[in-house]
Design a protein around this motif. Sequence first.
Motif, PDB file in Angstrom:
ATOM      1  N   ARG A  62      17.077  -3.090   9.323  1.00  0.00           N
ATOM      2  CA  ARG A  62      17.292  -2.629   7.950  1.00  0.00           C
ATOM      3  C   ARG A  62      18.716  -2.122   7.730  1.00  0.00           C
ATOM      4  O   ARG A  62      19.038  -1.630   6.659  1.00  0.00           O
ATOM      5  CB  ARG A  62      16.319  -1.501   7.622  1.00  0.00           C
ATOM      6  CG  ARG A  62      14.864  -1.914   7.544  1.00  0.00           C
ATOM      7  CD  ARG A  62      13.982  -0.699   7.316  1.00  0.00           C
ATOM      8  NE  ARG A  62      12.607  -1.067   7.044  1.00  0.00           N
ATOM      9  CZ  ARG A  62      12.115  -1.310   5.833  1.00  0.00           C
ATOM     10  NH1 ARG A  62      12.898  -1.204   4.777  1.00  0.00           N
ATOM     11  NH2 ARG A  62      10.857  -1.642   5.677  1.00  0.00           N
ATOM     12  N   LYS A  63      19.551  -2.217   8.764  1.00  0.00           N
ATOM     13  CA  LYS A  63      20.927  -1.708   8.734  1.00  0.00           C
ATOM     14  C   LYS A  63      20.931  -0.191   8.500  1.00  0.00           C
ATOM     15  O   LYS A  63      21.789   0.346   7.793  1.00  0.00           O
ATOM     16  CB  LYS A  63      21.749  -2.420   7.661  1.00  0.00           C
ATOM     17  CG  LYS A  63      21.913  -3.909   7.921  1.00  0.00           C
ATOM     18  CD  LYS A  63      22.771  -4.574   6.872  1.00  0.00           C
ATOM     19  CE  LYS A  63      22.919  -6.065   7.163  1.00  0.00           C
ATOM     20  NZ  LYS A  63      23.774  -6.753   6.159  1.00  0.00           N
ATOM     21  N   MET A  64      19.956   0.455   9.135  1.00  0.00           N
ATOM     22  CA  MET A  64      19.856   1.915   9.084  1.00  0.00           C
ATOM     23  C   MET A  64      20.045   2.461  10.495  1.00  0.00           C
ATOM     24  O   MET A  64      19.592   1.854  11.462  1.00  0.00           O
ATOM     25  CB  MET A  64      18.492   2.346   8.531  1.00  0.00           C
ATOM     26  CG  MET A  64      18.239   1.935   7.099  1.00  0.00           C
ATOM     27  SD  MET A  64      16.528   2.338   6.563  1.00  0.00           S
ATOM     28  CE  MET A  64      16.508   4.128   6.779  1.00  0.00           C
ATOM     29  N   PHE A 114       0.827  -1.205   0.000  1.00  0.00           N
ATOM     30  CA  PHE A 114       0.000   0.000   0.000  1.00  0.00           C
ATOM     31  C   PHE A 114       0.869   1.266   0.000  1.00  0.00           C
ATOM     32  O   PHE A 114       0.606   2.217  -0.730  1.00  0.00           O
ATOM     33  CB  PHE A 114      -0.922  -0.023   1.222  1.00  0.00           C
ATOM     34  CG  PHE A 114      -1.786   1.191   1.351  1.00  0.00           C
ATOM     35  CD1 PHE A 114      -2.831   1.410   0.471  1.00  0.00           C
ATOM     36  CD2 PHE A 114      -1.552   2.123   2.349  1.00  0.00           C
ATOM     37  CE1 PHE A 114      -3.632   2.525   0.579  1.00  0.00           C
ATOM     38  CE2 PHE A 114      -2.347   3.250   2.463  1.00  0.00           C
ATOM     39  CZ  PHE A 114      -3.388   3.450   1.582  1.00  0.00           C
ATOM     40  N   ASN A 115       1.923   1.248   0.812  1.00  0.00           N
ATOM     41  CA  ASN A 115       2.917   2.326   0.840  1.00  0.00           C
ATOM     42  C   ASN A 115       4.296   1.689   0.930  1.00  0.00           C
ATOM     43  O   ASN A 115       4.747   1.330   2.015  1.00  0.00           O
ATOM     44  CB  ASN A 115       2.697   3.255   2.049  1.00  0.00           C
ATOM     45  CG  ASN A 115       1.846   4.458   1.707  1.00  0.00           C
ATOM     46  OD1 ASN A 115       1.764   4.862   0.552  1.00  0.00           O
ATOM     47  ND2 ASN A 115       1.199   5.027   2.708  1.00  0.00           N
ATOM     48  N   PRO A 116       4.985   1.507  -0.186  1.00  0.00           N
ATOM     49  CA  PRO A 116       6.260   0.781  -0.160  1.00  0.00           C
ATOM     50  C   PRO A 116       7.319   1.419   0.732  1.00  0.00           C
ATOM     51  O   PRO A 116       8.129   0.711   1.333  1.00  0.00           O
ATOM     52  CB  PRO A 116       6.690   0.792  -1.635  1.00  0.00           C
ATOM     53  CG  PRO A 116       5.438   1.030  -2.404  1.00  0.00           C
ATOM     54  CD  PRO A 116       4.586   1.897  -1.546  1.00  0.00           C
ATOM     55  N   TYR A 117       7.368   2.721   0.833  1.00  0.00           N
ATOM     56  CA  TYR A 117       8.411   3.391   1.620  1.00  0.00           C
ATOM     57  C   TYR A 117       7.876   3.918   2.953  1.00  0.00           C
ATOM     58  O   TYR A 117       8.548   4.689   3.625  1.00  0.00           O
ATOM     59  CB  TYR A 117       9.012   4.541   0.811  1.00  0.00           C
ATOM     60  CG  TYR A 117       9.674   4.068  -0.466  1.00  0.00           C
ATOM     61  CD1 TYR A 117      10.903   3.424  -0.431  1.00  0.00           C
ATOM     62  CD2 TYR A 117       9.046   4.239  -1.702  1.00  0.00           C
ATOM     63  CE1 TYR A 117      11.510   2.979  -1.589  1.00  0.00           C
ATOM     64  CE2 TYR A 117       9.633   3.790  -2.859  1.00  0.00           C
ATOM     65  CZ  TYR A 117      10.862   3.155  -2.804  1.00  0.00           C
ATOM     66  OH  TYR A 117      11.458   2.712  -3.958  1.00  0.00           O
ATOM     67  N   TRP A 118       6.678   3.499   3.301  1.00  0.00           N
ATOM     68  CA  TRP A 118       6.121   3.874   4.607  1.00  0.00           C
ATOM     69  C   TRP A 118       6.549   2.794   5.602  1.00  0.00           C
ATOM     70  O   TRP A 118       5.881   1.790   5.798  1.00  0.00           O
ATOM     71  CB  TRP A 118       4.605   3.963   4.511  1.00  0.00           C
ATOM     72  CG  TRP A 118       3.926   4.478   5.750  1.00  0.00           C
ATOM     73  CD1 TRP A 118       3.267   3.742   6.682  1.00  0.00           C
ATOM     74  CD2 TRP A 118       3.823   5.831   6.183  1.00  0.00           C
ATOM     75  NE1 TRP A 118       2.770   4.539   7.660  1.00  0.00           N
ATOM     76  CE2 TRP A 118       3.087   5.841   7.382  1.00  0.00           C
ATOM     77  CE3 TRP A 118       4.284   7.047   5.668  1.00  0.00           C
ATOM     78  CZ2 TRP A 118       2.803   7.005   8.082  1.00  0.00           C
ATOM     79  CZ3 TRP A 118       3.990   8.198   6.359  1.00  0.00           C
ATOM     80  CH2 TRP A 118       3.266   8.188   7.552  1.00  0.00           C
ATOM     81  N   ILE A 119       7.690   3.010   6.248  1.00  0.00           N
ATOM     82  CA  ILE A 119       8.307   1.984   7.083  1.00  0.00           C
ATOM     83  C   ILE A 119       8.204   2.372   8.549  1.00  0.00           C
ATOM     84  O   ILE A 119       7.933   3.522   8.901  1.00  0.00           O
ATOM     85  CB  ILE A 119       9.787   1.772   6.703  1.00  0.00           C
ATOM     86  CG1 ILE A 119      10.598   3.029   7.014  1.00  0.00           C
ATOM     87  CG2 ILE A 119       9.917   1.360   5.245  1.00  0.00           C
ATOM     88  CD1 ILE A 119      12.094   2.845   6.845  1.00  0.00           C
ATOM     89  N   CYS A 120       8.441   1.388   9.408  1.00  0.00           N
ATOM     90  CA  CYS A 120       8.492   1.632  10.841  1.00  0.00           C
ATOM     91  C   CYS A 120       9.844   2.259  11.172  1.00  0.00           C
ATOM     92  O   CYS A 120      10.893   1.724  10.795  1.00  0.00           O
ATOM     93  CB  CYS A 120       8.297   0.333  11.618  1.00  0.00           C
ATOM     94  SG  CYS A 120       8.369   0.540  13.417  1.00  0.00           S
ATOM     95  N   ASN A 121       9.828   3.386  11.867  1.00  0.00           N
ATOM     96  CA  ASN A 121      11.083   4.078  12.167  1.00  0.00           C
ATOM     97  C   ASN A 121      11.499   3.929  13.625  1.00  0.00           C
ATOM     98  O   ASN A 121      12.177   4.786  14.167  1.00  0.00           O
ATOM     99  CB  ASN A 121      10.975   5.569  11.795  1.00  0.00           C
ATOM    100  CG  ASN A 121       9.783   6.235  12.440  1.00  0.00           C
ATOM    101  OD1 ASN A 121       9.742   6.454  13.638  1.00  0.00           O
ATOM    102  ND2 ASN A 121       8.788   6.580  11.621  1.00  0.00           N
TER     103      ASN A 121
END
Length: 274
Positions: A237-239, A222-229
Amino acid sequence: MGRLRTKSDYEDLRSARILENQARLASLGLQKTVSELRSIASSAKPAKAHVREYNKKDYKITPLRRSDRLKQTTATAADADVTPKQISRRRSARLRGKEEESEERSRSWGRVKASGLELQLSPEDSARRCKSKGRGNVYNPVFGICCHFCRQKTLCVEEDCKRCGNFDMDQPCIGKTDCSVCHSSYGVLCRACLKVRYGEEMEEVRKDKEWMCPHCAEETGFNPYWICNSSMCLRKRKMPPTGLAIYRAREMGYKSVAHLLMDELLQRANKSRR
Protein backbone atom coordinates in the motif's frame (compact mmCIF):
# COMPACT_ATOMS: atom_id res chain seq x y z
CA MET A 1 50.39 26.27 -90.30
CA GLY A 2 51.72 27.88 -87.12
CA ARG A 3 49.85 25.37 -84.98
CA LEU A 4 51.18 22.33 -86.88
CA ARG A 5 54.71 23.61 -86.58
CA THR A 6 54.31 24.04 -82.81
CA LYS A 7 53.09 20.46 -82.50
CA SER A 8 56.02 19.12 -84.49
CA ASP A 9 58.50 20.94 -82.30
CA TYR A 10 56.87 19.38 -79.19
CA GLU A 11 57.10 15.86 -80.61
CA ASP A 12 60.75 16.37 -81.52
CA LEU A 13 61.48 17.59 -78.00
CA ARG A 14 59.60 14.62 -76.46
CA SER A 15 61.43 12.08 -78.63
CA ALA A 16 64.77 13.60 -77.71
CA ARG A 17 63.94 13.43 -74.02
CA ILE A 18 62.90 9.73 -74.27
CA LEU A 19 66.18 8.86 -75.97
CA GLU A 20 68.06 10.76 -73.29
CA ASN A 21 66.27 8.82 -70.51
CA GLN A 22 66.92 5.46 -72.18
CA ALA A 23 70.61 6.27 -72.49
CA ARG A 24 70.74 7.21 -68.82
CA LEU A 25 69.05 3.91 -67.78
CA ALA A 26 71.47 1.97 -69.92
CA SER A 27 74.44 3.66 -68.30
CA LEU A 28 73.08 2.69 -64.90
CA GLY A 29 72.43 -0.94 -65.91
CA LEU A 30 68.66 -0.59 -65.54
CA GLN A 31 67.71 -1.53 -69.06
CA LYS A 32 65.74 -4.64 -68.02
CA THR A 33 62.05 -4.45 -68.69
CA VAL A 34 59.29 -4.85 -66.17
CA SER A 35 58.34 -8.26 -67.56
CA GLU A 36 61.87 -9.55 -67.04
CA LEU A 37 61.81 -8.36 -63.43
CA ARG A 38 58.50 -10.12 -62.79
CA SER A 39 59.78 -13.39 -64.24
CA ILE A 40 62.84 -13.23 -62.01
CA ALA A 41 60.69 -12.52 -58.93
CA SER A 42 58.29 -15.41 -59.68
CA SER A 43 61.10 -17.91 -60.24
CA ALA A 44 62.69 -17.14 -56.88
CA LYS A 45 61.50 -19.65 -54.19
CA PRO A 46 60.23 -18.13 -50.96
CA ALA A 47 62.14 -18.87 -47.81
CA LYS A 48 60.60 -21.64 -45.70
CA ALA A 49 58.91 -20.19 -42.61
CA HIS A 50 59.88 -21.62 -39.25
CA VAL A 51 57.02 -23.74 -37.87
CA ARG A 52 56.98 -24.33 -34.13
CA GLU A 53 56.39 -27.91 -33.25
CA TYR A 54 53.48 -28.53 -30.85
CA ASN A 55 53.74 -31.35 -28.41
CA LYS A 56 50.50 -32.19 -26.64
CA LYS A 57 51.07 -32.87 -22.99
CA ASP A 58 49.33 -35.88 -21.54
CA TYR A 59 48.15 -34.88 -18.08
CA LYS A 60 46.89 -38.36 -17.34
CA ILE A 61 50.39 -39.68 -16.84
CA THR A 62 51.62 -36.51 -15.18
CA PRO A 63 51.52 -36.77 -11.39
CA LEU A 64 49.41 -34.06 -9.79
CA ARG A 65 50.93 -31.92 -7.10
CA ARG A 66 49.46 -32.38 -3.67
CA SER A 67 50.01 -30.63 -0.39
CA ASP A 68 51.16 -32.64 2.60
CA ARG A 69 47.66 -32.43 4.10
CA LEU A 70 46.00 -33.83 0.97
CA LYS A 71 48.62 -36.54 0.63
CA GLN A 72 47.94 -37.61 4.19
CA THR A 73 44.18 -37.51 3.59
CA THR A 74 44.46 -39.67 0.46
CA ALA A 75 46.69 -42.15 2.24
CA THR A 76 44.29 -42.34 5.18
CA ALA A 77 41.37 -42.91 2.83
CA ALA A 78 43.22 -45.70 1.06
CA ASP A 79 44.11 -47.42 4.34
CA ALA A 80 40.57 -47.10 5.68
CA ASP A 81 39.00 -48.16 2.35
CA VAL A 82 36.91 -44.98 2.17
CA THR A 83 36.71 -42.11 -0.28
CA PRO A 84 38.42 -38.79 0.52
CA LYS A 85 35.03 -37.07 0.58
CA GLN A 86 33.99 -39.21 3.53
CA ILE A 87 36.87 -37.87 5.61
CA SER A 88 36.01 -34.76 7.59
CA ARG A 89 37.26 -31.54 6.02
CA ARG A 90 38.95 -28.74 7.77
CA ARG A 91 36.62 -25.92 8.75
CA SER A 92 37.27 -22.49 10.09
CA ALA A 93 35.93 -21.54 13.50
CA ARG A 94 33.19 -19.46 11.86
CA LEU A 95 32.00 -22.32 9.63
CA ARG A 96 32.22 -24.83 12.46
CA GLY A 97 30.10 -22.51 14.58
CA LYS A 98 27.47 -22.26 11.85
CA GLU A 99 27.39 -26.02 11.33
CA GLU A 100 27.03 -26.67 15.04
CA GLU A 101 24.27 -24.02 15.26
CA SER A 102 22.44 -25.59 12.33
CA GLU A 103 22.70 -29.05 13.86
CA GLU A 104 21.51 -27.75 17.21
CA ARG A 105 18.57 -26.00 15.58
CA SER A 106 17.64 -29.13 13.65
CA ARG A 107 17.67 -31.05 16.90
CA SER A 108 15.73 -28.40 18.81
CA TRP A 109 12.90 -27.75 16.33
CA GLY A 110 10.88 -30.47 17.88
CA ARG A 111 13.13 -33.24 19.13
CA VAL A 112 10.71 -35.62 17.47
CA LYS A 113 11.02 -39.22 18.62
CA ALA A 114 9.86 -41.92 16.23
CA SER A 115 7.99 -44.76 17.89
CA GLY A 116 7.22 -47.19 15.08
CA LEU A 117 5.16 -45.18 12.62
CA GLU A 118 4.04 -42.66 15.25
CA LEU A 119 5.82 -39.36 15.90
CA GLN A 120 5.91 -37.95 19.38
CA LEU A 121 7.12 -34.68 20.83
CA SER A 122 9.61 -34.96 23.67
CA PRO A 123 8.18 -34.26 27.17
CA GLU A 124 10.32 -31.15 27.71
CA ASP A 125 9.29 -29.62 24.38
CA SER A 126 5.67 -30.57 24.95
CA ALA A 127 5.70 -28.70 28.27
CA ARG A 128 7.50 -25.75 26.70
CA ARG A 129 4.97 -25.61 23.84
CA CYS A 130 1.94 -25.38 26.14
CA LYS A 131 3.64 -23.05 28.60
CA SER A 132 3.51 -20.06 26.28
CA LYS A 133 0.14 -18.40 25.61
CA GLY A 134 1.24 -16.25 22.70
CA ARG A 135 3.03 -17.02 19.47
CA GLY A 136 4.62 -20.29 20.59
CA ASN A 137 8.31 -20.91 21.04
CA VAL A 138 8.79 -24.43 19.62
CA TYR A 139 9.87 -24.10 16.01
CA ASN A 140 8.90 -26.89 13.62
CA PRO A 141 9.28 -26.52 9.82
CA VAL A 142 7.09 -29.55 9.07
CA PHE A 143 4.09 -29.37 11.37
CA GLY A 144 4.22 -25.69 12.29
CA ILE A 145 1.98 -23.28 10.36
CA CYS A 146 3.45 -19.88 9.51
CA CYS A 147 1.65 -16.84 10.93
CA HIS A 148 0.99 -14.13 8.33
CA PHE A 149 2.09 -11.32 10.61
CA CYS A 150 5.04 -12.56 12.70
CA ARG A 151 5.98 -15.21 10.08
CA GLN A 152 6.99 -17.68 12.78
CA LYS A 153 6.51 -21.32 11.82
CA THR A 154 6.03 -22.57 15.36
CA LEU A 155 3.75 -25.10 16.99
CA CYS A 156 0.66 -23.59 18.57
CA VAL A 157 0.23 -23.30 22.32
CA GLU A 158 -3.12 -25.08 22.61
CA GLU A 159 -2.98 -28.18 24.78
CA ASP A 160 -5.74 -30.02 22.87
CA CYS A 161 -4.33 -29.35 19.38
CA LYS A 162 -3.87 -32.78 17.78
CA ARG A 163 -1.80 -31.43 14.91
CA CYS A 164 0.85 -29.69 17.03
CA GLY A 165 0.64 -32.06 20.00
CA ASN A 166 0.33 -35.45 18.27
CA PHE A 167 1.69 -34.49 14.84
CA ASP A 168 -1.50 -35.47 13.06
CA MET A 169 -1.38 -33.86 9.63
CA ASP A 170 -5.05 -34.65 8.98
CA GLN A 171 -6.18 -32.41 11.84
CA PRO A 172 -6.33 -28.57 11.65
CA CYS A 173 -4.26 -26.36 13.95
CA ILE A 174 -6.68 -24.85 16.45
CA GLY A 175 -4.06 -22.32 17.57
CA LYS A 176 -4.05 -20.49 14.22
CA THR A 177 -6.94 -18.72 12.52
CA ASP A 178 -8.49 -19.79 9.22
CA CYS A 179 -10.42 -17.38 7.00
CA SER A 180 -13.83 -18.73 6.02
CA VAL A 181 -13.63 -17.02 2.61
CA CYS A 182 -10.11 -17.35 1.18
CA HIS A 183 -8.61 -20.13 3.36
CA SER A 184 -5.20 -18.74 2.39
CA SER A 185 -2.06 -17.74 4.25
CA TYR A 186 -3.41 -14.18 4.58
CA GLY A 187 -5.92 -15.45 7.13
CA VAL A 188 -3.45 -17.42 9.29
CA LEU A 189 -2.71 -15.58 12.53
CA CYS A 190 -1.40 -16.84 15.85
CA ARG A 191 -3.03 -16.02 19.18
CA ALA A 192 -0.67 -13.16 20.05
CA CYS A 193 -0.83 -11.40 16.67
CA LEU A 194 -4.62 -11.78 16.57
CA LYS A 195 -4.91 -10.09 19.96
CA VAL A 196 -2.29 -7.35 19.56
CA ARG A 197 -2.79 -6.43 15.92
CA TYR A 198 -6.60 -6.82 15.65
CA GLY A 199 -7.93 -6.99 19.21
CA GLU A 200 -9.66 -10.34 18.78
CA GLU A 201 -9.56 -13.47 20.94
CA MET A 202 -8.78 -16.91 19.55
CA GLU A 203 -11.73 -18.52 21.34
CA GLU A 204 -14.18 -16.06 19.75
CA VAL A 205 -12.71 -16.55 16.29
CA ARG A 206 -12.94 -20.34 16.57
CA LYS A 207 -16.61 -20.07 17.49
CA ASP A 208 -17.36 -17.72 14.58
CA LYS A 209 -17.63 -20.00 11.53
CA GLU A 210 -17.96 -16.96 9.24
CA TRP A 211 -14.82 -15.16 10.45
CA MET A 212 -13.04 -13.27 7.68
CA CYS A 213 -9.45 -12.11 7.53
CA PRO A 214 -8.81 -8.34 7.07
CA HIS A 215 -8.13 -8.85 3.33
CA CYS A 216 -11.49 -10.47 2.67
CA ALA A 217 -13.29 -8.06 4.99
CA GLU A 218 -11.99 -5.12 2.98
CA GLU A 219 -12.75 -6.72 -0.39
CA THR A 220 -16.33 -7.49 0.58
CA GLY A 221 -16.79 -3.92 1.80
CA PHE A 222 -17.77 -5.04 5.27
CA ASN A 223 -15.09 -2.78 6.80
CA PRO A 224 -13.47 -0.56 4.16
CA TYR A 225 -10.66 0.70 6.41
CA TRP A 226 -10.14 -2.55 8.31
CA ILE A 227 -6.87 -3.48 6.59
CA CYS A 228 -4.07 -5.95 7.21
CA ASN A 229 -1.27 -4.17 9.07
CA SER A 230 1.52 -6.68 8.40
CA SER A 231 4.73 -5.15 7.07
CA MET A 232 4.36 -6.90 3.69
CA CYS A 233 0.82 -5.69 3.09
CA LEU A 234 1.56 -2.16 4.26
CA ARG A 235 4.50 -1.91 1.84
CA LYS A 236 2.19 -2.95 -1.00
CA ARG A 237 0.00 0.00 0.00
CA LYS A 238 3.13 2.21 0.01
CA MET A 239 2.68 2.70 3.75
CA PRO A 240 5.51 2.38 6.29
CA PRO A 241 5.38 -0.58 8.68
CA THR A 242 3.93 0.29 12.06
CA GLY A 243 6.48 -1.55 14.18
CA LEU A 244 5.51 -1.75 17.88
CA ALA A 245 2.48 0.48 17.45
CA ILE A 246 0.45 -1.38 20.06
CA TYR A 247 1.86 0.80 22.86
CA ARG A 248 0.88 4.02 21.06
CA ALA A 249 -2.53 2.56 20.22
CA ARG A 250 -3.26 1.63 23.82
CA GLU A 251 -2.06 4.99 25.11
CA MET A 252 -4.52 6.66 22.72
CA GLY A 253 -7.32 4.38 23.87
CA TYR A 254 -7.52 2.04 20.88
CA LYS A 255 -8.10 -1.67 21.27
CA SER A 256 -5.48 -2.74 18.73
CA VAL A 257 -3.22 -1.49 15.96
CA ALA A 258 -5.90 -2.21 13.37
CA HIS A 259 -8.36 0.07 15.18
CA LEU A 260 -5.75 2.84 15.24
CA LEU A 261 -5.02 2.53 11.51
CA MET A 262 -8.72 2.36 10.67
CA ASP A 263 -9.35 5.66 12.48
CA GLU A 264 -6.33 7.33 10.84
CA LEU A 265 -7.37 6.22 7.34
CA LEU A 266 -10.91 7.40 7.96
CA GLN A 267 -9.67 10.84 9.05
CA ARG A 268 -7.47 11.14 5.93
CA ALA A 269 -10.41 10.23 3.72
CA ASN A 270 -12.62 12.88 5.36
CA LYS A 271 -9.93 15.55 4.93
CA SER A 272 -9.48 14.71 1.24
CA ARG A 273 -13.22 15.09 0.63
CA ARG A 274 -13.31 18.59 2.05
